[in-house]
Design a protein around this motif. Structure first.
Motif, short mmCIF file in Angstrom:
data_model
loop_
_atom_site.label_atom_id
_atom_site.label_comp_id
_atom_site.label_asym_id
_atom_site.label_seq_id
_atom_site.Cartn_x
_atom_site.Cartn_y
_atom_site.Cartn_z
N GLU A 183 22.61 7.44 23.54
CA GLU A 183 21.68 6.36 24.02
C GLU A 183 20.45 6.23 23.52
O GLU A 183 19.71 5.63 23.94
CB GLU A 183 21.91 6.38 25.59
CG GLU A 183 23.40 6.31 26.11
CD GLU A 183 24.12 5.05 25.57
OE1 GLU A 183 23.65 3.89 25.61
OE2 GLU A 183 25.45 5.15 25.42
N ARG A 184 20.14 7.20 22.86
CA ARG A 184 18.83 7.26 21.92
C ARG A 184 18.90 7.19 20.52
O ARG A 184 19.77 7.32 19.82
CB ARG A 184 18.18 8.49 22.15
CG ARG A 184 17.74 8.77 23.75
CD ARG A 184 17.30 9.82 24.03
NE ARG A 184 15.86 10.05 23.61
CZ ARG A 184 15.40 11.55 23.28
NH1 ARG A 184 15.90 12.36 23.94
NH2 ARG A 184 14.24 11.63 22.72
N PRO A 185 18.13 6.34 19.81
CA PRO A 185 18.04 6.12 18.35
C PRO A 185 18.51 7.42 17.66
O PRO A 185 17.75 8.58 18.26
CB PRO A 185 16.54 5.66 18.11
CG PRO A 185 16.24 5.14 19.23
CD PRO A 185 16.77 5.97 20.25
N ARG B 269 22.61 4.46 17.41
CA ARG B 269 22.34 5.46 18.75
C ARG B 269 23.44 6.81 18.69
O ARG B 269 24.37 6.50 18.76
CB ARG B 269 22.17 4.69 20.08
CG ARG B 269 21.26 3.61 20.09
CD ARG B 269 21.20 2.75 21.27
NE ARG B 269 20.67 1.72 21.27
CZ ARG B 269 19.07 1.76 21.67
NH1 ARG B 269 18.68 2.86 22.03
NH2 ARG B 269 18.48 0.58 21.66
#
Length: 360
Positions: free
Chosen positions: A263-265, A260
């Protein structure tokens, strides 16, 4: 180990090429289609039994050839004499030899010649399916624990047997026996992967300081079944669902390493270049771990170094590779695209129409 002799026969455009690499940097340059990547494929074939571009034999065969052969001499880093290794692949069989004797398995070659490969499709390690990231963890576990490969093979065999029993509508009593064995092997596999990831984290933290775009990188390991239950218990709980699907839906074969940023892929928020930065970070961390933990670095191959890497990132990677102390193979169209500053031991090779010569 260090490669100090390489001969390739019948691989793509390379009908018969001999190379005497140096222990440091080996820079291979030439126009597209000249055979640069094929040389790296040959080394990968020698180590793993397949190319990093394909697992099929036909695309590798030179025109009018039925066999690919790669033979080499490996020189131990610590002491000792160089010894021969080789692999021969035809449509009917694969034969590997070490010190003049038939190898028990291709895993024996992989242990002798650990490779880290970075190439234009390496971004798939973070943008592709979970299998790419499981393979990353399995590589480290394989080289750390001599018993890991046998454990991995046992788990795959048990999984195949359970899936066959599900498709055959076997009674619950028989499936329960598979569940117990599969649960035990799966637990050991999971523990090895989780421990390897923990061991990599300090190296990742150190390397991230020099790559600002990876500063917020976070890794999350999911083992493939709920944390609150054992794998054997979970297999029993999901039996009816697995019967309907015809295959086992929980276990380390469904494990995932989630990368991540913000906080995102990574695949959702990072450009192709940023994805490659993350891959370089992960592979360099693993290479440093191997050098410090096992006492020897892997052989590192970088195909088409300038692809999607600017001059700053090329310089960072080459500096890291110098510090690693590994034997390195790098390909590029133009030799001046690869920073040579600081390399005390290096050799340049020019590839043209499947032939190789030393020098500019």
């Amino acid at each position: 180990m260090i490669l100090n002799r390489l001969e390739v026969r019948g691989l793509r455009i390379l009908r018969h090429v001999r190379m005497d690499p140096v222990p440091g940097l080996n820079l291979i340059h030439g126009v597209n289609g000249a055979g640069k990547t094929s040389l790296l494929e040959a080394i990968h074939l020698l180590s793993t039994g397949h190319s990093f571009r394909t697992r099929q034999l036909n695309p590798l065969l030179a025109p009018d050839c039925d066999v690919v052969e790669v033979v080499a001499r490996l020189l131990p880093r610590e002491s000792g004499k160089a010894f021969p290794v080789g692999i021969r692949k035809s449509r009917d069989a694969t034969m590997a030899r070490i010190r003049g004797e038939t190898a028990r398995s291709l895993a024996d070659l992989a242990r002798l010649l650990p490779l880290q490969v970075m190439h234009p499709e390496s971004h798939l390690m973070v943008s592709g399916g979970p299998g790419y990231r499981r393979a990353f963890l399995d590589w480290g576990c394989f080289h750390h624990d001599p018993d890991y490969h046998a454990l991995w093979r046992r788990y795959r065999h048990l999984l195949s047997q359970r899936n066959a029993a599900l498709r055959d509508r076997s009674p619950a009593r028989l499936l329960s026996a598979w569940d117990s064995a599969l649960g035990e092997a799966g637990r050991a596999l999971d523990q090895a992967r989780a421990s390897h990831l923990d061991a990599l984290l300090p190296y990742l933290d150190t390397l991230k300081r020099d790559l600002p775009e990876t500063a917020e990188l976070r890794l999350e390991y999911r083992r493939g079944w709920p944390a609150e239950a054992s794998l054997t218990e979970t297999l029993g709980q999901t039996l009816q669902r697995d019967r309907s699907a015809g295959f086992t839906q929980v276990g380390p074969h469904r494990a995932e390493l989630i990368c991540r940023l913000q906080e995102r892929p990574v695949a959702q928020v990072a450009s192709r270049g940023q994805q490659k930065s993350v891959v370089l970070l992960l592979k360099m961390a693993q290479s440093l771990w191997m050098a410090e933990t096992l006492g020897h670095p892997p052989v590192v191959m970088v195909d088409d170094l300038p692809a999607e890497l600017d001059a700053s990132h090329r310089g960072w990677l080459m500096e890291c590779l110098q510090g690693l102390g590994a034997q390195v193979f790098v390909t590029a169209i133009e030799s001046d695209q690869v920073p040579l500053s600081g390399w005390g031991c290096w050799q340049m090779f020019h590839v043209e129409h499947g032939t190789l010569r030393v020098g500019d």
